[in-house]
Motif scaffolding. Structure first.
Motif, mmCIF file in Angstrom:
data_model
loop_
_atom_site.group_PDB
_atom_site.id
_atom_site.type_symbol
_atom_site.label_atom_id
_atom_site.label_comp_id
_atom_site.label_asym_id
_atom_site.label_seq_id
_atom_site.Cartn_x
_atom_site.Cartn_y
_atom_site.Cartn_z
ATOM 1 N N UNK A 101 0.841 -1.195 0.000
ATOM 2 C CA UNK A 101 0.000 0.000 0.000
ATOM 3 C C UNK A 101 0.873 1.241 0.000
ATOM 4 N N UNK A 102 0.479 2.206 -0.794
ATOM 5 C CA UNK A 102 1.158 3.496 -0.846
ATOM 6 C C UNK A 102 0.363 4.498 -0.014
ATOM 7 N N UNK A 103 1.035 5.153 0.924
ATOM 8 C CA UNK A 103 0.408 6.183 1.756
ATOM 9 C C UNK A 103 1.082 7.500 1.395
ATOM 10 N N UNK A 104 0.407 8.280 0.565
ATOM 11 C CA UNK A 104 1.011 9.492 0.006
ATOM 12 C C UNK A 104 0.834 10.688 0.923
ATOM 13 N N UNK A 105 1.854 11.524 0.960
ATOM 14 C CA UNK A 105 1.783 12.828 1.612
ATOM 15 C C UNK A 105 2.120 13.849 0.541
ATOM 16 N N UNK A 106 1.127 14.192 -0.252
ATOM 17 C CA UNK A 106 1.367 15.003 -1.451
ATOM 18 C C UNK A 106 1.860 16.398 -1.108
ATOM 19 N N UNK A 107 1.471 16.923 0.046
ATOM 20 C CA UNK A 107 1.890 18.283 0.412
ATOM 21 C C UNK A 107 3.391 18.384 0.602
ATOM 22 N N UNK A 108 4.040 17.287 0.978
ATOM 23 C CA UNK A 108 5.491 17.264 1.142
ATOM 24 C C UNK A 108 6.191 16.523 0.013
ATOM 25 N N UNK A 109 5.430 15.898 -0.862
ATOM 26 C CA UNK A 109 6.024 15.182 -1.983
ATOM 27 C C UNK A 109 6.649 13.861 -1.604
ATOM 28 N N UNK A 110 6.071 13.178 -0.608
ATOM 29 C CA UNK A 110 6.653 11.935 -0.110
ATOM 30 C C UNK A 110 5.638 10.805 -0.128
ATOM 31 N N UNK A 111 6.154 9.582 -0.038
ATOM 32 C CA UNK A 111 5.323 8.389 0.094
ATOM 33 C C UNK A 111 5.865 7.495 1.208
ATOM 34 N N UNK A 112 4.951 6.927 1.974
ATOM 35 C CA UNK A 112 5.270 5.855 2.909
ATOM 36 C C UNK A 112 4.644 4.578 2.356
ATOM 37 N N UNK A 113 5.083 3.432 2.889
ATOM 38 C CA UNK A 113 4.613 2.160 2.343
ATOM 39 C C UNK A 113 4.290 1.179 3.463
ATOM 40 N N UNK A 164 9.311 4.094 6.162
ATOM 41 C CA UNK A 164 9.355 5.563 6.171
ATOM 42 C C UNK A 164 8.014 6.210 6.490
ATOM 43 N N UNK A 165 7.415 5.892 7.641
ATOM 44 C CA UNK A 165 6.120 6.493 7.968
ATOM 45 C C UNK A 165 6.229 7.961 8.359
ATOM 46 N N UNK A 166 5.227 8.717 7.945
ATOM 47 C CA UNK A 166 5.115 10.103 8.379
ATOM 48 C C UNK A 166 4.709 10.157 9.848
ATOM 49 N N UNK A 167 4.740 11.343 10.417
ATOM 50 C CA UNK A 167 4.532 11.471 11.853
ATOM 51 C C UNK A 167 3.086 11.222 12.276
ATOM 52 N N UNK A 168 2.134 11.512 11.407
ATOM 53 C CA UNK A 168 0.736 11.258 11.746
ATOM 54 C C UNK A 168 0.428 9.799 11.413
ATOM 55 N N UNK A 169 0.730 8.935 12.383
ATOM 56 C CA UNK A 169 0.705 7.492 12.148
ATOM 57 C C UNK A 169 -0.703 6.921 12.102
ATOM 58 N N UNK A 170 -1.717 7.719 12.418
ATOM 59 C CA UNK A 170 -3.073 7.186 12.375
ATOM 60 C C UNK A 170 -3.435 6.721 10.970
ATOM 61 N N UNK A 171 -2.855 7.346 9.945
ATOM 62 C CA UNK A 171 -3.124 6.908 8.571
ATOM 63 C C UNK A 171 -2.562 5.508 8.321
ATOM 64 N N UNK A 172 -1.388 5.228 8.884
ATOM 65 C CA UNK A 172 -0.778 3.910 8.732
ATOM 66 C C UNK A 172 -1.580 2.868 9.498
ATOM 67 N N UNK A 173 -1.968 3.213 10.707
ATOM 68 C CA UNK A 173 -2.753 2.276 11.510
ATOM 69 C C UNK A 173 -4.091 1.969 10.849
ATOM 70 N N UNK A 174 -4.689 2.965 10.235
ATOM 71 C CA UNK A 174 -5.969 2.746 9.550
ATOM 72 C C UNK A 174 -5.798 1.807 8.365
#
Length: 460
Positions: free
Chosen positions: A6-18, A30-40
């Motif tokens: 799964x790709x978890x995009x943070x378009x405002x910073x131009x990054x992707x977590x997986x 490489x998760x972003x700091x708002x981990x609730x998106x990853x947990x969801x």
């Protein structure tokens, strides 16, 4: 067993977590700091996160890796060579991490974006043994480009660029042409040497498109270093925070401010940021505020413009927009806005004398004004690389991040301000208006300037 990424995009910073899962357990990269998106996402897939991995100590955002690993009881994989202030599982080139009987990751040293950068090859189990299906490349091999090599200081850029060339070639040698490439940067992030040239890629495609795989080492280094532009000033704080171990985020509602408090904060020189679209800001806004709409990369430009630690107050139509802005800001380490207000400018002003409007134009209007009577000042607030590629003849150039300290350099008269699309120009116009200057906001795409009949030139 099928492995899903799964790709978890943070378009405002131009990054992707997986998040990679076999349907039972998962590894997060490489998760972003708002981990609730990853947990969801893990919850949606019914997967338990057992491993969290960092490709490198990030320079463009505050990582959520440590908090996520602690929250779910996962192993936190960070290069053993990185000096950090928290407990992690130190990994090295050649290590293999068995995530499940169906899935494993192999650690590959890929220095270049940083000295200790890692990539993680994702293998899945098949009847014929382990098969590589892709690689999480962080800031190493990106789509048609690479991570920039100068974020640790210009004195290291040449050496790191050579490392980057070698690392990308190593990945290409290790993996089959059909292997997927999953980078963290390259979708607008200033961590990228240039921007991604595709929404997805494979090793085979990169062999055809990536400069690191098409050019000899010296040519690649020369081309890469010549193409680098400025990067956000707040990057100086990201690596420090990530090495220390970021605290969990607090996204609870911000303290609300009334009109009197807003006036006091503006008078004190604090940043009061209007998150509405720039067209709404031009129609009516409170004097002393700065336009940085949520429709653009607000956190990037705000973090670049402010003196780090300056109190920030947010204005928006709704509480949901304030919450969205909070989420954007915690990603770059601005943890708690000082205050917030919702509603309209009429509610934010103590009296109507505080309300302002702006003159808005396009490049056709500028060309007509030049032909009719001439204009006093054309100010281009794009970055240096954009300016060199082409600009209006006779314009003056001050990149937006430099504007607050260079206001005195702008000649007298009416200032017509433009950028590449209108977003940065809105911020610049608000700063200039707050300094008492007479301004016109050119809210138009720069590509329309030449068609409007404006004379163009290139170079410095």
């Amino acid at each position: 067993m099928t492995v899903e990424v799964s790709v978890i995009s943070t378009s405002s910073l131009g990054d992707r977590s997986y998040l990679a899962t076999d349907g039972t357990v998962a590894v997060v990269i490489d998760p972003q700091r708002d981990i609730d998106r990853v947990l969801a996402e893990a919850g949606r897939l019914g997967a338990r996160i057992t491993h969290v991995a960092e490709t490198h100590i990030h320079n463009d955002y505050v990582s959520g890796g440590l908090h996520l690993a602690r929250a779910v009881g996962a192993e936190y994989l960070v290069n053993a060579a990185d000096t950090v202030d928290f407990t992690r599982r130190g990994v090295r080139d050649g290590d293999t991490i068995d995530v499940s009987p169906a899935m494993r990751v192999r650690v590959v040293a890929t220095p270049g974006h940083t000295f200790h950068h890692l990539s993680f090859i994702l293998d899945t189990a098949g009847d014929d043994g382990w098969n590589p299906i892709g690689v999480f490349t962080g800031g190493s091999m990106l789509f048609g480009t690479t991570g920039r090599p100068d974020l640790l200081g210009h004195e290291h850029a040449h050496t790191l660029a050579h490392h980057q060339h070698h690392s990308v070639r190593r990945l290409a040698d290790l993996l089959p042409d059909g292997a997927e490439v999953w980078p963290t940067h390259g979708f607008g992030s200033f961590c990228s040497a240039t921007q991604a040239d595709a929404p997805a890629s494979t090793i085979g495609r990169e062999k055809q498109q990536n400069p690191a795989l098409r050019l000899a080492a010296d040519d690649f280094v020369t081309q890469t270093l010549a193409g680098l532009d400025a990067y956000p000033a707040y990057y100086a704080h990201m690596g420090v925070a990530n090495s220390a171990g970021p605290a969990p985020v607090d996204l609870s509602p911000v303290t609300r401010a009334d009109a009197a408090e807003l006036r006091q904060r503006i008078a004190a020189g604090e940043w009061v940021v209007d998150l509405r679209h720039r067209k709404a800001y031009a129609t009516s806004h409170v004097a002393g505020t700065v336009s940085l709409g949520l429709d653009g990369p607000m956190s990037t430009w705000l973090g670049w413009l402010i003196d780090w630690g300056t109190p920030i107050t947010l204005l928006a139509d709704t509480a949901e927009q304030i919450a969205d802005a909070q989420r954007e800001l915690v990603r770059i380490g601005i943890d708690r806005p000082a205050a917030a207000a919702t509603g309209s400018p009429d509610e934010w002003a103590t009296d109507e004398r505080q309300l302002r409007e702006l003159t808005v134009a396009d490049f056709t209007d500028l060309a007509a004004a030049q032909a009719r009577d001439g204009v006093d000042v054309i100010l281009d607030v794009r970055l240096t690389g954009e300016w060199k590629a082409g600009h209006i003849d006779g314009a003056i150039h001050i990149p937006l991040p430099e504007l607050p300290r260079r206001l005195a350099e702008i000649p007298a008269g009416v200032i017509w301000v433009h950028c590449g699309s209108g977003y940065r120009a809105a911020a610049a116009v608000s700063l200039l208006a707050n300094a008492g200057r007479d301004v016109v906001h050119i809210d138009d795409m720069f590509g329309h300037a030449e068609a409007a009949g404006l004379p163009m030139t290139t170079g410095a």
